[in-house]
Design an enzyme around this catalytic site. Sequence first.
Site, short mmCIF file in Angstrom:
data_model
loop_
_atom_site.label_atom_id
_atom_site.label_comp_id
_atom_site.label_asym_id
_atom_site.label_seq_id
_atom_site.Cartn_x
_atom_site.Cartn_y
_atom_site.Cartn_z
N CYS A 179 0.84 -1.20 0.00
CA CYS A 179 0.00 0.00 0.00
C CYS A 179 0.87 1.25 0.00
CB CYS A 179 -0.92 -0.01 1.22
SG CYS A 179 -1.90 1.51 1.39
N ASP A 186 0.05 -6.15 -0.36
CA ASP A 186 -1.04 -6.51 -1.26
C ASP A 186 -0.59 -7.73 -2.05
OD1 ASP A 186 -2.78 -4.39 -0.59
OD2 ASP A 186 -1.71 -3.03 -1.93
#
EC number: 1.7.1.13
Length: 273
Positions: A179, A186
């Site tokens: 992120c 992620d």
Amino acid sequence: MPLSTSLLGKTSTYKDSYDATLLFKIPRINNRNALGINSNNLPFYGVDIWNTYELSCINKKGKPWVGVGTFYIPTDSENIVESKSFKLYLNSFNNFVVESVEELERIILQDLSNVTHAKVTGRIFPINTKIAFGVPSGKNIDALDIVCNNYGPPDNSLVEYEEVLVEEEINSNLLKSNCLVTGQPDWGSIVIKYKGKKLKHDSFLKYLISFRNYHEFAEQCAERIFTDIKNAIKPDFLSLYIVYTRRGGIDICPYRSTDKSYSLPSDKRLIRQ
């Protein structure tokens, strides 16, 4: 509004009443300009698919209802939605009284359309809906025996190709980025389908792995990968689908295609969802 004014990465209080102003928009244009993408003449079509797993409201008798939702934000939307703000927004419905699930669906779709400046579509489902797990389509390239030493920033020189024309579909479960604000990982499974010069699978896998320590929003990673492939092999056709794992009760799955009349991939959840 600048990203620094969002709630991402900050301690937040969950509101106990519906509040559409919780939705925080992020303009797509900034990242697209950096990639050389003309927002008025996009090189792709597609959607960002948002699956939401923490969705609840109350009926007129005071009884709670829970469900899951799938929402489609088109790639030509002016803005994306910052994911934590979407989570806080959805949780603001927890004590909100609605006449029906259809009313809840209508409210959410209208609010998302307002903040993204596009027509957002989608559906809300009861949680007793049966969904089977799927696997990424195409040939998996993760078993290739490669040496890796670049984990960011992404190196588009690794998008190498052979002077032979092919039509193929490949996938990898080794995509990881972080992120842009919080640094949270992620994790994604990516499917690439294309017609054009053959990608060298070993170097392309290294390219995907070069996102590992990179910080960028999921939608922007998808468009970076799409752009790097398109610039390298200049394909007759290219589609890209990334299924990200769930974080904060939401998973984001960007789909991009050069085909205006594209068909979305199977909506079966992968095992990591």
